[in-house]
Design an enzyme around this catalytic site. Structure first.
Site, PDB file in Angstrom:
ATOM      1  N   HIS A  55      -3.258  27.660  18.631  1.00 22.55           N
ATOM      2  CA  HIS A  55      -1.845  27.263  17.866  1.00 22.55           C
ATOM      3  C   HIS A  55      -1.441  28.345  16.946  1.00 22.55           C
ATOM      4  O   HIS A  55      -2.047  29.275  16.847  1.00 22.55           O
ATOM      5  CB  HIS A  55      -2.182  26.024  16.914  1.00 22.55           C
ATOM      6  CG  HIS A  55      -3.425  26.148  16.117  1.00 22.55           C
ATOM      7  ND1 HIS A  55      -3.186  26.983  14.790  1.00 22.55           N
ATOM      8  CD2 HIS A  55      -4.491  25.649  16.131  1.00 22.55           C
ATOM      9  CE1 HIS A  55      -4.574  26.904  14.206  1.00 22.55           C
ATOM     10  NE2 HIS A  55      -5.335  25.770  15.108  1.00 22.55           N
TER      11      HIS A  55
HETATM   12  P1  TYD Z   1      -7.097  22.785  13.787  1.00 20.82           P
HETATM   13  O1  TYD Z   1      -6.338  23.465  12.706  1.00 20.82           O
HETATM   14  O2  TYD Z   1      -6.494  22.194  15.068  1.00 20.82           O
HETATM   15  O3  TYD Z   1      -8.606  23.303  14.053  1.00 20.82           O
HETATM   16  P2  TYD Z   1      -8.851  24.761  14.938  1.00 20.82           P
HETATM   17  O4  TYD Z   1      -7.877  25.610  14.544  1.00 20.82           O
HETATM   18  O5  TYD Z   1     -10.103  25.312  13.805  1.00 20.82           O
HETATM   19  O6  TYD Z   1      -9.251  24.346  16.177  1.00 20.82           O
HETATM   20  O7  TYD Z   1      -7.622  21.493  13.046  1.00 20.82           O
HETATM   21  C1  TYD Z   1      -8.414  20.188  13.856  1.00 20.82           C
HETATM   22  C2  TYD Z   1      -8.139  18.914  13.060  1.00 20.82           C
HETATM   23  O8  TYD Z   1      -8.396  18.891  11.740  1.00 20.82           O
HETATM   24  C3  TYD Z   1      -6.662  18.608  13.224  1.00 20.82           C
HETATM   25  O9  TYD Z   1      -6.748  17.102  13.495  1.00 20.82           O
HETATM   26  C4  TYD Z   1      -6.077  18.867  11.816  1.00 20.82           C
HETATM   27  C5  TYD Z   1      -7.424  18.648  10.929  1.00 20.82           C
HETATM   28  N1  TYD Z   1      -7.613  19.431   9.693  1.00 20.82           N
HETATM   29  C6  TYD Z   1      -7.118  18.994   8.527  1.00 20.82           C
HETATM   30  O10 TYD Z   1      -6.964  17.695   8.365  1.00 20.82           O
HETATM   31  N2  TYD Z   1      -7.181  19.781   7.551  1.00 20.82           N
HETATM   32  C7  TYD Z   1      -7.245  21.096   7.333  1.00 20.82           C
HETATM   33  O11 TYD Z   1      -7.433  21.842   6.361  1.00 20.82           O
HETATM   34  C8  TYD Z   1      -7.520  21.600   8.785  1.00 20.82           C
HETATM   35  C9  TYD Z   1      -7.681  23.102   8.898  1.00 20.82           C
HETATM   36  C10 TYD Z   1      -7.547  20.839   9.775  1.00 20.82           C
END
Ligand code: TYD
Length: 139
Positions: A55
């Site tokens: 992302h």
């Molecule tokens: P995501 O940012 O997609 O994780 P990564 O980039 O590490 O793979 O987040 C994964 C899930 O966690 C998504 O459902 C959003 C949630 N999330 C939160 O609720 N709060 C946060 O601060 C973060 C970073 C993610």
């Protein structure tokens, strides 16, 4: 603080205070990282074959650290890509807004800490690469 620059991201060297009891590293918002730290989150218990990220963010800036172990981060500004291996808890990777990132090759027991410029907001995410490219062209 020392930085090594590329267009896509750059590494930030944090201070380290070492003595026979061990090493201590600290980080202050708007001093060692170029934003006020609004949020800290960390990844752990990550399977070695996991792929995270995938992302970009409209506004969010982040600095990413490997507090333990190692992993790879690939960054992409829509024109080129660069890969960084993080394995030193004193070195963070600064990623500005509108940069696509992917994380993989986590070592067993790796811990990833992220300092972020804003609270969590799902509306700030671009989770589809085509949408990311479209949003870049609209800038
Ligand atoms: P995501 O940012 O997609 O994780 P990564 O980039 O590490 O793979 O987040 C994964 C899930 O966690 C998504 O459902 C959003 C949630 N999330 C939160 O609720 N709060 C946060 O601060 C973060 C970073 C993610």
């Amino acid at each position: 603080m020392r930085t090594s620059e590329t267009n896509l991201a750059h590494l930030i060297d944090l201070p380290v205070i070492s003595d026979p009891r061990g090493d201590l590293t600290f980080v202050e918002g708007e001093r060692h990282v170029p934003f006020r730290i609004a949020r800290v989150y960390y990844l752990y218990n990550v399977p070695v074959d996991a792929e995270r990220g995938g992302h970009a963010h409209y506004e969010l800036e982040q600095v990413i650290f490997a507090l333990s172990g190692s992993f790879r981060i690939t960054v992409d500004d829509g024109r080129g890509r660069a890969a960084y291996w993080l394995r030193d808890p004193r070195k963070g990777l600064y990623i500005r807004n509108m940069i696509w990132r992917e994380m993989d090759s986590f070592s067993q027991g790796a811990v990833c800490m992220v300092l972020a410029s804003h609270p969590y907001d799902e509306g700030d995410y671009l989770r589809d690469y085509k949408s990311f490219m479209t949003a870049l062209k609209a800038l």
